[in-house]
Write a protein that holds these residues in place. Structure first.
Motif, PDB file in Angstrom:
ATOM      1  N   ILE A 149      -5.640   1.779  -6.123  1.00 48.87           N
ATOM      2  CA  ILE A 149      -4.983   2.460  -5.002  1.00 48.87           C
ATOM      3  C   ILE A 149      -5.660   2.101  -3.684  1.00 48.87           C
ATOM      4  CG2 ILE A 149      -4.289   4.673  -4.020  1.00 48.87           C
ATOM      5  CD1 ILE A 149      -4.248   5.824  -6.859  1.00 48.87           C
ATOM      6  N   ARG A 150      -6.944   2.401  -3.582  1.00 47.73           N
ATOM      7  CA  ARG A 150      -7.662   2.123  -2.334  1.00 47.73           C
ATOM      8  C   ARG A 150      -7.676   0.629  -2.039  1.00 47.73           C
ATOM      9  NH1 ARG A 150      -8.749   4.688   2.125  1.00 47.73           N
ATOM     10  NH2 ARG A 150      -9.350   6.524   0.899  1.00 47.73           N
ATOM     11  N   GLY A 151      -7.870  -0.196  -3.064  1.00 45.23           N
ATOM     12  CA  GLY A 151      -7.872  -1.641  -2.845  1.00 45.23           C
ATOM     13  C   GLY A 151      -6.539  -2.143  -2.331  1.00 45.23           C
ATOM     14  N   THR A 152      -5.448  -1.624  -2.884  1.00 44.01           N
ATOM     15  CA  THR A 152      -4.120  -2.014  -2.408  1.00 44.01           C
ATOM     16  C   THR A 152      -3.896  -1.559  -0.978  1.00 44.01           C
ATOM     17  OG1 THR A 152      -3.226  -1.966  -4.657  1.00 44.01           O
ATOM     18  CG2 THR A 152      -1.636  -1.790  -2.854  1.00 44.01           C
ATOM     19  N   LEU A 153      -4.337  -0.342  -0.663  1.00 44.15           N
ATOM     20  CA  LEU A 153      -4.195   0.154   0.702  1.00 44.15           C
ATOM     21  C   LEU A 153      -4.964  -0.721   1.687  1.00 44.15           C
ATOM     22  CD1 LEU A 153      -3.215   2.277   2.725  1.00 44.15           C
ATOM     23  CD2 LEU A 153      -5.216   3.666   2.127  1.00 44.15           C
ATOM     24  N   ASN A 154      -6.173  -1.125   1.317  1.00 39.80           N
ATOM     25  CA  ASN A 154      -6.956  -2.017   2.187  1.00 39.80           C
ATOM     26  C   ASN A 154      -6.181  -3.292   2.498  1.00 39.80           C
ATOM     27  OD1 ASN A 154      -9.130  -0.250   2.179  1.00 39.80           O
ATOM     28  ND2 ASN A 154     -10.207  -1.318   0.526  1.00 39.80           N
ATOM     29  N   LEU A 155      -5.566  -3.853   1.468  1.00 41.62           N
ATOM     30  CA  LEU A 155      -4.840  -5.115   1.637  1.00 41.62           C
ATOM     31  C   LEU A 155      -3.570  -4.914   2.467  1.00 41.62           C
ATOM     32  CD1 LEU A 155      -5.192  -8.064   0.772  1.00 41.62           C
ATOM     33  CD2 LEU A 155      -3.773  -7.568  -1.211  1.00 41.62           C
ATOM     34  N   LEU A 156      -2.872  -3.810   2.237  1.00 39.07           N
ATOM     35  CA  LEU A 156      -1.666  -3.516   3.016  1.00 39.07           C
ATOM     36  C   LEU A 156      -1.981  -3.333   4.494  1.00 39.07           C
ATOM     37  CD1 LEU A 156      -0.013  -1.007   0.524  1.00 39.07           C
ATOM     38  CD2 LEU A 156       0.978  -3.203   1.214  1.00 39.07           C
ATOM     39  N   GLN A 157      -3.045  -2.603   4.774  1.00 37.09           N
ATOM     40  CA  GLN A 157      -3.441  -2.378   6.167  1.00 37.09           C
ATOM     41  C   GLN A 157      -3.767  -3.697   6.851  1.00 37.09           C
ATOM     42  OE1 GLN A 157      -3.058   0.396   7.728  1.00 37.09           O
ATOM     43  NE2 GLN A 157      -4.230   2.117   6.928  1.00 37.09           N
ATOM     44  N   ALA A 158      -4.531  -4.531   6.150  1.00 37.06           N
ATOM     45  CA  ALA A 158      -4.914  -5.826   6.729  1.00 37.06           C
ATOM     46  C   ALA A 158      -3.693  -6.718   6.903  1.00 37.06           C
ATOM     47  CB  ALA A 158      -5.952  -6.500   5.838  1.00 37.06           C
ATOM     48  N   ALA A 159      -2.798  -6.704   5.920  1.00 39.96           N
ATOM     49  CA  ALA A 159      -1.586  -7.539   6.001  1.00 39.96           C
ATOM     50  C   ALA A 159      -0.705  -7.103   7.160  1.00 39.96           C
ATOM     51  CB  ALA A 159      -0.815  -7.454   4.689  1.00 39.96           C
ATOM     52  N   ARG A 160      -0.654  -5.814   7.400  1.00 34.94           N
ATOM     53  CA  ARG A 160       0.139  -5.303   8.534  1.00 34.94           C
ATOM     54  C   ARG A 160      -0.466  -5.776   9.853  1.00 34.94           C
ATOM     55  NH1 ARG A 160       0.207   0.816  10.814  1.00 34.94           N
ATOM     56  NH2 ARG A 160       1.815   0.504  12.408  1.00 34.94           N
TER      57      ARG A 160
END
Length: 335
Positions: free
Chosen positions: A103-114
């Motif tokens: 969960i947290r790892g995916t959120l980190n990647l989504l934030q960076a991708a945005r």
């Protein structure tokens, strides 16, 4: 896509390493995100051919670190997110690590991708999010049922990814592979467990529940599904199953493998430690892959019993190579 740089997280794992290898073969620029470790190991990428390895840009880090994730994404236009903790029994043991990674790892990647403004973000899901099938074949509208902490964290990660599409317009596609198998898979999965026990000379096969059915998807089909998603148009915001559409029980799978390996004196015994809690066992999985066929122009090449036997044959060939078999501890239960 040839001129785009692709970040693949979980590149050191089973599916990720095969995906990176095929992307490089097809001329893509790949940055492989591998889990940092003091051995400087790149996981399964250590063993890929030299001509492939020389064309991979390695980034060693941790998906749980938002700063490292942001650095890994710099200069990339596409994300293939496969990094995750996936072993279901271990999620009973250490669920907190699944929350952090999945969960947290995916959120980190989504934030960076945005922030970077990527052109495509492919989120890797799992058929486990469906739980026991309420109807078959299972299409993408099937209710989500978390029957394990692992499944719960994958549902959360998928929903986070889709929320970034709906909230911020991040071009997310959720690819949902069914039970992928093939060379390099961990022995925590049932097919490598069966093959390595038989290859090690055991004829009293220790397994968990034999009656649940699965839709086994050969690694080459799964990889082709991911690559088809890369080039497909109009699939942002979509969830897409990647499965063979063929259903077989664990017991029948074990007997088919024994037949392919020339073992005729097989005895299958239930090992209590390998059983899931009753309400947590996913009893039935079978994919409806019609959406993948329509949107991605993808078709499984290893479908049906004949296709499964062919894929199992290739998998058996890899595992029975002494150099590969020596990596596995067939006598032990791999949680």
């Amino acid at each position: 896509m040839i001129n785009k740089k692709i970040l693949v997280t979980g590149a050191d794992g089973f599916i990720g390493s095969h995906l990176v290898e095929e992307l490089v073969r097809r001329g893509h620029q790949v940055r492989a995100f591998v889990l940092y470790n003091s051995f400087n190991s790149w996981g399964w990428l250590d063993g890929v051919p030299v001509d492939i390895k020389d064309n991979i840009e390695i980034f060693a880090g941790d998906i749980r670190d938002p700063y490292g994730v942001k650095k890994a994404l710099q200069g990339c236009q596409v994300v293939l997110h496969l990094a995750a903790l996936i072993a279901i029994p271990y999620s009973y043991h250490s669920p907190d690590t699944y929350v952090d990674t999945n969960i947290r790892g995916t959120l980190n990647l989504l934030q960076a991708a945005r922030e970077v403004g990527v052109e495509k973000f492919i989120q890797t899901s799992t058929s486990e999010v469906y739980g026991t099938a309420r109807f078959v074949p299972i299409n993408e509208e099937h209710p989500l049922q978390a029957q394990s902490p692992y499944a719960a964290t994958k549902i959360a990660a998928d929903q986070l990814a889709l929320s970034f599409y709906l909230s911020f317009g991040l071009p997310v596609t959720v690819v949902r592979p069914f039970n992928t198998y093939g060379p390099r898979q961990s022995a925590r999965a049932v097919i490598p467990t069966i093959i390595t026990q038989l290859a090690g000379g055991q004829r009293r096969l220790k397994l968990g529940a034999l009656h649940p059915t699965r839709d086994f998807n050969y690694i080459k089909d799964t990889v082709n599904g991911f690559i088809a998603t890369l080039t497909a148009e109009n699939c942002a915001g979509e969830v897409i199953n990647i499965g063979s559409g063929y259903e077989i029980s664990i017991g029948d799978t074990a007997r088919l493998i024994a037949e392919l390996m020339g073992v005729d004196d097989l005895e299958i015994v239930t090992d209590e430690i390998r059983l899931r809690p009753a309400a947590s066992e996913v009893e039935r999985l079978c994919a409806d892959n019609g959406k993948a066929c329509r949107l991605l122009d993808w078709q499984p090449r290893y479908a049906g019993r004949e296709g499964l036997a062919r894929g199992l044959g290739e998998t058996i060939c890899w595992f029975t190579n002494p150099a590969n078999l020596s990596r596995y501890k067939a006598e032990l239960y791999n949680i």
